[in-house]
Design an enzyme around this catalytic site. Sequence first.
Site, PDB file in Angstrom:
ATOM      1  N   LYS A 178       0.802  -1.222  -0.045  1.00  0.00           N
ATOM      2  CA  LYS A 178       0.127   0.042  -0.071  1.00  0.00           C
ATOM      3  C   LYS A 178       0.995   1.154  -0.060  1.00  0.00           C
ATOM      4  CE  LYS A 178      -1.723   2.920   2.782  1.00  0.00           C
ATOM      5  NZ  LYS A 178      -1.702   4.145   1.981  1.00  0.00           N
ATOM      6  N   GLU A 253      10.020   1.257  10.296  1.00  0.00           N
ATOM      7  CA  GLU A 253      10.909   2.223  10.096  1.00  0.00           C
ATOM      8  C   GLU A 253      10.292   3.367  10.194  1.00  0.00           C
ATOM      9  OE1 GLU A 253      14.054   1.392   9.562  1.00  0.00           O
ATOM     10  OE2 GLU A 253      13.690  -0.768   8.942  1.00  0.00           O
ATOM     11  N   CYS A 287      13.548  10.688   6.810  1.00  0.00           N
ATOM     12  CA  CYS A 287      13.568  10.316   7.948  1.00  0.00           C
ATOM     13  C   CYS A 287      15.081  10.559   8.877  1.00  0.00           C
ATOM     14  CB  CYS A 287      13.268   8.966   8.251  1.00  0.00           C
ATOM     15  SG  CYS A 287      14.005   7.791   7.060  1.00  0.00           S
ATOM     16  N   GLU A 388       9.970  15.978  15.189  1.00  0.00           N
ATOM     17  CA  GLU A 388      10.239  15.717  13.773  1.00  0.00           C
ATOM     18  C   GLU A 388       9.346  16.737  12.465  1.00  0.00           C
ATOM     19  OE1 GLU A 388       9.160  12.280  11.568  1.00  0.00           O
ATOM     20  OE2 GLU A 388      11.220  12.105  10.583  1.00  0.00           O
TER      21      GLU A 388
HETATM   22  P1  NDP Z   1       2.628   8.331   7.821  1.00  0.00           P
HETATM   23  O1  NDP Z   1       2.803   7.583   8.891  1.00  0.00           O
HETATM   24  O2  NDP Z   1       1.467   9.399   7.860  1.00  0.00           O
HETATM   25  O3  NDP Z   1       2.058   7.408   6.597  1.00  0.00           O
HETATM   26  C1  NDP Z   1       2.994   6.324   6.238  1.00  0.00           C
HETATM   27  C2  NDP Z   1       2.214   5.431   5.354  1.00  0.00           C
HETATM   28  O4  NDP Z   1       1.230   4.760   6.518  1.00  0.00           O
HETATM   29  C3  NDP Z   1       1.391   5.718   4.328  1.00  0.00           C
HETATM   30  O5  NDP Z   1       1.036   4.916   3.358  1.00  0.00           O
HETATM   31  C4  NDP Z   1      -0.019   6.208   4.944  1.00  0.00           C
HETATM   32  O6  NDP Z   1      -0.907   5.981   4.037  1.00  0.00           O
HETATM   33  C5  NDP Z   1       0.172   5.129   5.887  1.00  0.00           C
HETATM   34  N1  NDP Z   1      -0.936   5.346   7.080  1.00  0.00           N
HETATM   35  C6  NDP Z   1      -1.398   6.304   7.580  1.00  0.00           C
HETATM   36  N2  NDP Z   1      -2.352   6.078   8.558  1.00  0.00           N
HETATM   37  C7  NDP Z   1      -2.409   4.645   8.737  1.00  0.00           C
HETATM   38  C8  NDP Z   1      -3.069   3.797   9.461  1.00  0.00           C
HETATM   39  N3  NDP Z   1      -3.892   4.349  10.538  1.00  0.00           N
HETATM   40  N4  NDP Z   1      -2.667   2.753   9.403  1.00  0.00           N
HETATM   41  C9  NDP Z   1      -1.907   1.895   8.508  1.00  0.00           C
HETATM   42  N5  NDP Z   1      -1.504   2.606   7.611  1.00  0.00           N
HETATM   43  C10 NDP Z   1      -1.430   4.100   7.830  1.00  0.00           C
HETATM   44  O7  NDP Z   1       4.055   9.154   7.121  1.00  0.00           O
HETATM   45  P2  NDP Z   1       4.245  10.065   6.048  1.00  0.00           P
HETATM   46  O8  NDP Z   1       3.603   9.126   4.872  1.00  0.00           O
HETATM   47  O9  NDP Z   1       3.949  11.436   6.343  1.00  0.00           O
HETATM   48  O10 NDP Z   1       5.790  10.072   5.884  1.00  0.00           O
HETATM   49  C11 NDP Z   1       6.493  10.653   6.733  1.00  0.00           C
HETATM   50  C12 NDP Z   1       7.117   9.749   8.166  1.00  0.00           C
HETATM   51  O11 NDP Z   1       7.820   8.487   7.732  1.00  0.00           O
HETATM   52  C13 NDP Z   1       8.055  10.561   8.614  1.00  0.00           C
HETATM   53  O12 NDP Z   1       7.825  10.476  10.050  1.00  0.00           O
HETATM   54  C14 NDP Z   1       9.378   9.786   8.340  1.00  0.00           C
HETATM   55  O13 NDP Z   1      10.340   9.874   9.258  1.00  0.00           O
HETATM   56  C15 NDP Z   1       9.003   8.407   8.219  1.00  0.00           C
HETATM   57  N6  NDP Z   1       9.978   7.781   7.393  1.00  0.00           N
HETATM   58  C16 NDP Z   1      10.956   6.826   7.890  1.00  0.00           C
HETATM   59  C17 NDP Z   1      11.508   6.203   7.163  1.00  0.00           C
HETATM   60  C18 NDP Z   1      12.676   5.228   7.935  1.00  0.00           C
HETATM   61  O14 NDP Z   1      13.394   4.369   7.137  1.00  0.00           O
HETATM   62  N7  NDP Z   1      12.884   5.204   8.999  1.00  0.00           N
HETATM   63  C19 NDP Z   1      12.093   6.579   5.834  1.00  0.00           C
HETATM   64  C20 NDP Z   1      11.063   7.496   5.323  1.00  0.00           C
HETATM   65  C21 NDP Z   1      10.105   8.020   5.900  1.00  0.00           C
HETATM   66  P3  NDP Z   1      -1.798   7.611   3.562  1.00  0.00           P
HETATM   67  O15 NDP Z   1      -0.511   8.439   3.259  1.00  0.00           O
HETATM   68  O16 NDP Z   1      -2.325   7.113   2.378  1.00  0.00           O
HETATM   69  O17 NDP Z   1      -2.433   8.297   4.525  1.00  0.00           O
END
Ligand code: NDP
Length: 492
Positions: A178, A253, A287, A388
């Site tokens: 997803k 992650e 991240c 963050e």
């Molecule tokens: P989110 O946590 O908002 O979303 C990440 C994914 O989770 C998206 O596909 C999102 O879908 C989905 N999601 C949102 N709500 C839910 C839920 N209730 N249940 C299951 N899945 C859900 O993060 P962002 O997309 O805003 O990305 C930024 C974050 O990702 C930052 O905090 C960053 O640090 C972290 N990140 C970490 C990395 C690592 O390797 N440690 C690498 C890259 C990013 P949708 O967007 O469709 O709502």
Amino acid sequence: MAQQPRNYKMMIGGEFVTAASGKTREIRDPGNGHVVAIVPEGGKEDIDAAVGKARQAFDHGPWKQTSALDRGKLLFRIADGIRANAAKLAELEVLSCGKPLAEAEYDIADAANCFEFYGGMATKIHGETMQVPANSLSFVVREPIGVCGQIVPWNYPLLMSSWKLAPALAAGNTCVLKPSELTPLTALELASILVEAGVPSGVVNIVTGPGPGCGDALSAHPQVDKIAFTGGTATGRHVMNAAAGNLKKVSLELGGKNPNIVFADADFEAAVDGALFGAFANQGEVCSAGSRLLVDRKIHKKFVEAMVKKIPNIKVGHGMTPGVKMGPVVSRLHLEKIEGYVASGIAEGAKLVCGGKRPSDKSLAGGNFIEPTIFDDVTPSMKIAREEIFGPVLAVIPFDTEEEAIQIANDTEYGLAAGVWSRDINRALRVVRELRCGITWINTYHPTFNEMPWGGYKQSGTGRELGLYGIEEYLETKQVNINLDEAPIAWY
Ligand code: NDP
């Protein structure tokens, strides 16, 4: 640049389909607000269908009989397919998440390399034989976990999808991926590449839709054996709770508030350059961004001045415009969130030395642009030093001693990455040893290798991606014991 919005379908059981509800979503270019594509807005029903197909493919399909050698060759073909479509994929990445084209091109090349890396590893998965009492021959075999739900964020859409799909497939699992609702286009293009490469139907399913409704249905699904998630820490916690229903395996992650520590004995120019790159690459939507810059007070003022002098080199604009070094942030909502952090920095008394506002260039008014922003004289308790921001906002914190630098660096709930700049290798290694995080760089920032494990300590996650460690997250471990005695156990 793409002009007409293209209609995409998602892939379930090898078929390209619309959402069961018939709903769609517009994908907008964050650089100008134009609609670039229409995608299905999937939901629980679609997740159920995709998990059903992945379950069937894992339990009964030909995939189980596919040898490691053939899985490896399949991954090589996927890498070739990504390379053959690199220009289109890079452009779609720019048009949906905003990053400059050169960065997107780098990501696409890296995604292909990731499939190749794990293609090579498919044939290296092996068990072991253990020394046990002589009446038994005992060995360990490694097996795929089963159906893997994989949820990826919007900042590196294809790369994060590759980090998850490549090891899962190398190990023989089936997947439901997803992508983020904001940036699903390269994952949907990848669907066609997977089919062309010969991935059997149902082995990979790609469902587009929102986190709430789609992502949580996947996390909670009782037929899913493992969930791999990249995203924010709060969402990660939610995913872990949802996964507890059937105690599926979980790897996370998550976010970071990463310290980049500059000592006075560092190569000054290299450190200035590394501090800017660490904070502003990919608009700071990384991240592992070095969003807290800890600078030795002996060079602190000079260092901040040198950074500010170089800021005009970071040309802000649409990611497809030649020479642009910083694109828009992903959405208007995210831009407003970043602006909220800028306001909080000012309110808490940090010194805004550059940026902090939308660019004055009127041609950028339709996009989600913000200037590269540096706050000086930040204290560790300020919100901009603790939370963050995930945008181009750098918090500079001066320190006096090595001990103080380590203390400030570790004073966070996160533990993803850190940088150390010093010409004294003993000091650099001493500091690295004290840092409570999973990724460290000495005299550089950001290089990431498919060969090396990626992941965090503390609330930056659990488990590791990439490298030999990454495939472990997709393998079960089974022991086999063969009785070599003829005689019965004779206990009763
Ligand atoms: P989110 O946590 O908002 O979303 C990440 C994914 O989770 C998206 O596909 C999102 O879908 C989905 N999601 C949102 N709500 C839910 C839920 N209730 N249940 C299951 N899945 C859900 O993060 P962002 O997309 O805003 O990305 C930024 C974050 O990702 C930052 O905090 C960053 O640090 C972290 N990140 C970490 C990395 C690592 O390797 N440690 C690498 C890259 C990013 P949708 O967007 O469709 O709502």
